[in-house]
Design a protein around this motif. Structure first.
Motif, PDB file in Angstrom:
ATOM      1  N   PHE A 162       0.802  -1.233   0.000  1.00 51.59           N
ATOM      2  CA  PHE A 162       0.000   0.000   0.000  1.00 51.59           C
ATOM      3  C   PHE A 162       0.828   1.273   0.000  1.00 51.59           C
ATOM      4  N   GLU A 163       2.138   1.142   0.100  1.00 50.91           N
ATOM      5  CA  GLU A 163       2.977   2.335   0.218  1.00 50.91           C
ATOM      6  C   GLU A 163       2.850   3.234  -1.007  1.00 50.91           C
ATOM      7  N   ASN A 164       3.050   2.664  -2.185  1.00 52.30           N
ATOM      8  CA  ASN A 164       3.043   3.490  -3.390  1.00 52.30           C
ATOM      9  C   ASN A 164       1.696   4.162  -3.621  1.00 52.30           C
ATOM     10  N   SER A 165       0.608   3.430  -3.400  1.00 53.85           N
ATOM     11  CA  SER A 165      -0.719   4.008  -3.627  1.00 53.85           C
ATOM     12  C   SER A 165      -0.980   5.186  -2.691  1.00 53.85           C
ATOM     13  N   ILE A 166      -0.622   5.011  -1.438  1.00 55.32           N
ATOM     14  CA  ILE A 166      -0.871   6.086  -0.465  1.00 55.32           C
ATOM     15  C   ILE A 166      -0.007   7.298  -0.770  1.00 55.32           C
ATOM     16  N   ILE A 167       1.265   7.075  -1.062  1.00 56.44           N
ATOM     17  CA  ILE A 167       2.164   8.196  -1.342  1.00 56.44           C
ATOM     18  C   ILE A 167       1.724   8.934  -2.597  1.00 56.44           C
ATOM     19  N   ARG A 168       1.332   8.189  -3.629  1.00 57.45           N
ATOM     20  CA  ARG A 168       0.871   8.842  -4.854  1.00 57.45           C
ATOM     21  C   ARG A 168      -0.375   9.684  -4.590  1.00 57.45           C
ATOM     22  N   ALA A 169      -1.309   9.151  -3.801  1.00 56.18           N
ATOM     23  CA  ALA A 169      -2.523   9.904  -3.498  1.00 56.18           C
ATOM     24  C   ALA A 169      -2.196  11.179  -2.739  1.00 56.18           C
ATOM     25  N   VAL A 170      -1.257  11.111  -1.791  1.00 59.09           N
ATOM     26  CA  VAL A 170      -0.871  12.294  -1.023  1.00 59.09           C
ATOM     27  C   VAL A 170      -0.184  13.318  -1.919  1.00 59.09           C
ATOM     28  N   VAL A 171       0.704  12.845  -2.792  1.00 51.10           N
ATOM     29  CA  VAL A 171       1.442  13.764  -3.672  1.00 51.10           C
ATOM     30  C   VAL A 171       0.493  14.453  -4.653  1.00 51.10           C
ATOM     31  N   GLN A 197       8.390  16.301  -3.197  1.00 54.85           N
ATOM     32  CA  GLN A 197       7.575  15.739  -2.115  1.00 54.85           C
ATOM     33  C   GLN A 197       7.540  14.215  -2.182  1.00 54.85           C
ATOM     34  N   LEU A 198       7.493  13.654  -3.399  1.00 54.60           N
ATOM     35  CA  LEU A 198       7.506  12.206  -3.553  1.00 54.60           C
ATOM     36  C   LEU A 198       8.796  11.606  -3.014  1.00 54.60           C
ATOM     37  N   SER A 199       9.932  12.208  -3.346  1.00 53.27           N
ATOM     38  CA  SER A 199      11.211  11.703  -2.843  1.00 53.27           C
ATOM     39  C   SER A 199      11.260  11.794  -1.323  1.00 53.27           C
ATOM     40  N   ARG A 200      10.786  12.901  -0.775  1.00 53.36           N
ATOM     41  CA  ARG A 200      10.809  13.074   0.677  1.00 53.36           C
ATOM     42  C   ARG A 200       9.920  12.045   1.372  1.00 53.36           C
ATOM     43  N   LEU A 201       8.726  11.836   0.838  1.00 53.21           N
ATOM     44  CA  LEU A 201       7.828  10.857   1.453  1.00 53.21           C
ATOM     45  C   LEU A 201       8.364   9.431   1.306  1.00 53.21           C
TER      46      LEU A 201
END
Length: 462
Positions: free
Chosen positions: A67-76, A122-126
Motif C-alpha cells: 500500500f505504500e506506493n498508492s498512499i504516497i501517490r494519493a498524497v502527492v 515531495q515524492l522523494s521526501r515521502l
C-alpha cells in the motif's frame, strides 16, 4: 534501508531468535534432568521463537510494500494545485509517470512544470520517510516478537502444538491463495472473453475458417474488416502437438522401459541424467536449432524427392518440440515403472511368463496411471510452447493438415496480439483472451480424461 537489505537483516534476527529460544529451552531443562522433562523438544521452542520474530514483521512489511506506493501517490497528487491536477485517468497516469521520472532522476526538473517538480520533491521526501519508518517498525516488531516468545519458554509449554497450529494455518493460507489465484485468472480471462464475444459472434470464432484480426483501432483509420475464425489456430496447434507427441511418446516410453528394466546400473546412472538434460535446454535454443538446422534439412530432403516444403513448416517445429518433451515422458515413466512392486514381476515370472511378457502384461498396465500423467504433462507442454513455433513454423494462420506447410498456434497468436501498445477494448486485443479461454478449456478436458484413466486403473492395481 533497501528492502533487500532489510530482509537480510530480518533473516539474521530470525536466526538469532531461533538460537536464543533453543538455548533457553536447554538451560531450563538442565536443572530438571535433561530435555526429556520438557513437554516438547527444544527444536519446537526455537521454532516458536523464530515464528514470532518473523510473522508479525513479515506481515507488516508485506502490507507496507503493498500500500505504500498508492498512499504516497494519493498524497502527492492531492497536494498539487487544483489547476495542475488532471481530470481524466489517462492524464493522471501521465502526470504520475512524470513525477516518478523526475524523482528518480530520469528527467531533469527543468523539463517539466514547477508543480510537477515540487510534487517530485515531495515524492522523494515521502519515500525516504516511508523507508525509514518501515525499517524501524519492522525491526522493532521482530525484536518484540522474539523477546516475547523467549520469555514465554517454560518446561510445561506445549510448544509443539503451538508451532504445528501456526504451520497448519500457514499451509491453509497458501492453499487458499493458490486457489484464489486460479479463480482470479479464470475470471479475468472469462470476463475479457465475454467482452470479445459481445463484439464477435461465438459461432464465427469457433467455426470460422479465416484468421486475420486486423481491425481499425481509431476512428480516423480506414476500417479493416478482421476475420476471427480460430479453426486454423486450433488445427495448427493440434498438428504441431501431434507431431511432437508422435516423437516424444514412443521414444520416451521405450527409453524409460530400457532404463528401468534392462539397463545395467552403470548405464542407468549415466543415461538418465543425460536424458533429463534436454529439459533444461532453453526453448530459444531449440528454436535456433529448428530454424537453422532441422527446417533447411527437411526442405532439402523434400526437394530431393520432388516435394514442396516451406522454409518454415509444422514438421520442423513438431520434431524439435518432440525432442524437447522427451524427458517429461521418459523421466516420469521411468519413475513409475521403477515404483511397481517387485512382487508383481516375481509372480509373473514365476508363472512362466517371459521378461517381455511381464513388462507388457503386468508392469506397463500397473504403471499406466503415472505414464498417462507424464504424457499429459508432455502434451500440455507441447500445446503451450511458443518460441519454437515462432522460429520454425512461422506466424501464418494457414488452414492445412500438411506438415510440410507453415502454420501457427494459439499461443503464438496470443503473444502477437498482446505485443506492443494495444487498446484493451478492441476486438483484436480481446481475441487473445478468447484464445486463452479456449486453451484453458482444452487443457481442462485433457486433465479430466487423464484423471479418468488414472482412476480406473488405480482401482484395479491398488
Amino acid at each position: 534501508m533497501q528492502t533487500g537489505n532489510l530482509l537480510l537483516l530480518l533473516l539474521v534476527m530470525i536466526a538469532g531468535a531461533y538460537y536464543l529460544g533453543h538455548r533457553r529451552a536447554l538451560i531450563l531443562a538442565r536443572p530438571l534432568g535433561g530435555i526429556r522433562h520438557l513437554h516438547s523438544l527444544p527444536f519446537y521452542f526455537a521454532m516458536r521463537s523464530a515464528i514470532w520474530s518473523a510473522l508479525p514483521a513479515l506481515l507488516v512489511l508485506a502490507s507496507w510494500l503493498a500500500f505504500e506506493n498508492s498512499i504516497i501517490r494519493a498524497v502527492v497528487v492531492g497536494g498539487m494545485a487544483e489547476s495542475a491536477q488532471p481530470a481524466d485517468p489517462a492524464a493522471m497516469n501521465l502526470v504520475i509517470s512524470q513525477i516518478q521520472n523526475v524523482a528518480s532522476g530520469a528527467i531533469p526538473a527543468s523539463f517539466v512544470s514547477q508543480d510537477v517538480a515540487q510534487a517530485a520533491e515531495q515524492l522523494s521526501r515521502l519515500q525516504n520517510l516511508s523507508g525509514m519508518a518501515m525499517t524501524v517498525v519492522v525491526l522493532v516488531l521482530a525484536m518484540l516478537g522474539s523477546a516475547w516468545a523467549w520469555l514465554q519458554v517454560s518446561p510445561r509449554m506445549r510448544a509443539r502444538q503451538k508451532v504445528e497450529r501456526v504451520l497448519q494455518t500457514i499451509f491453509m493460507v497458501c492453499a487458499t491463495l493458490a486457489i484464489l489465484t486460479t479463480v482470479g485468472i479464470v475470471m479475468s480471462v472469462l470476463f475479457e472473453s465475454m467482452q470479445f464475444f459481445s463484439k464477435i459472434p461465438v459461432t464465427e470464432f469457433l467455426f470460422g475458417l479465416q484468421w486475420s484480426p486486423q481491425t481499425a483501432l481509431r476512428a480516423d483509420q480506414v476500417a479493416a474488416q478482421g476475420a476471427f475464425g480460430a479453426i486454423p489456430l486450433f488445427v495448427g496447434t493440434l498438428l504441431i502437438s501431434a507431431i511432437a507427441l508422435l516423437v516424444a511418446v514412443p521414444v520416451g516410453l521405450m527409453s524409460a522401459i530400457y532404463l528401468a528394466e534392462y539397463a545395467p546400473a552403470r548405464v542407468r546412472s549415466f543415461a538418465k541424467p543425460a536424458l533429463e538434460v534436454l529439459a533444461g535446454v532453453p526453448t530459444v535454443v531449440y528454436g535456433f536449432f529448428a530454424a537453422l538446422t532441422v527446417a533447411p534439412f527437411i526442405r532439402n530432403l523434400g526437394e530431393s524427392v520432388g516435394l514442396s516444403v516451406d522454409s518454415e513448416s509444422a514438421l520442423a517445429a513438431g520434431l524439435v518440440m518432440g525432442v524437447m518433451i522427451i524427458p517429461f515422458v521418459s523421466s516420469l515413466a521411468d519413475d513409475v515403472i521403477t515404483a511397481v512392486p517387485q512382487a508383481l514381476r516375481d509372480g509373473s515370472l514365476g508363472l512362466g511368463a517371459t521378461r517381455s511378457e511381464t513388462i507388457k502384461k503386468v508392469v506397463f498396465p500397473a504403471a499406466l496411471p503415472g505414464i498417462m500423467g507424464g504424457i499429459l504433462l508432455a502434451a500440455s507442454r507441447a500445446i503451450g510452447e511458443t518460441m519454437i513455433v515462432v522460429m520454425a513454423a512461422g506466424l501464418a494462420a494457414n488452414l492445412t493438415i500438411n506438415p510440410l506447410e507453415s502454420v501457427t498456434t494459439i499461443t503464438v497468436q496470443i503473444v502477437t496480439l498482446l505485443t506492443g501498445d494495444q487498446e484493451f477494448d478492441s476486438a483484436k486485443t480481446l481475441a487473445a483472451f478468447a484464445l486463452g479461454l479456449m486453451l484453458f478449456i482444452t487443457t481442462l478436458v485433457m486433465n479430466m480424461v487423464a484423471l479418468h484413466i488414472v482412476k480406473k486403473y488405480r482401482e484395479q492395481y491398488d
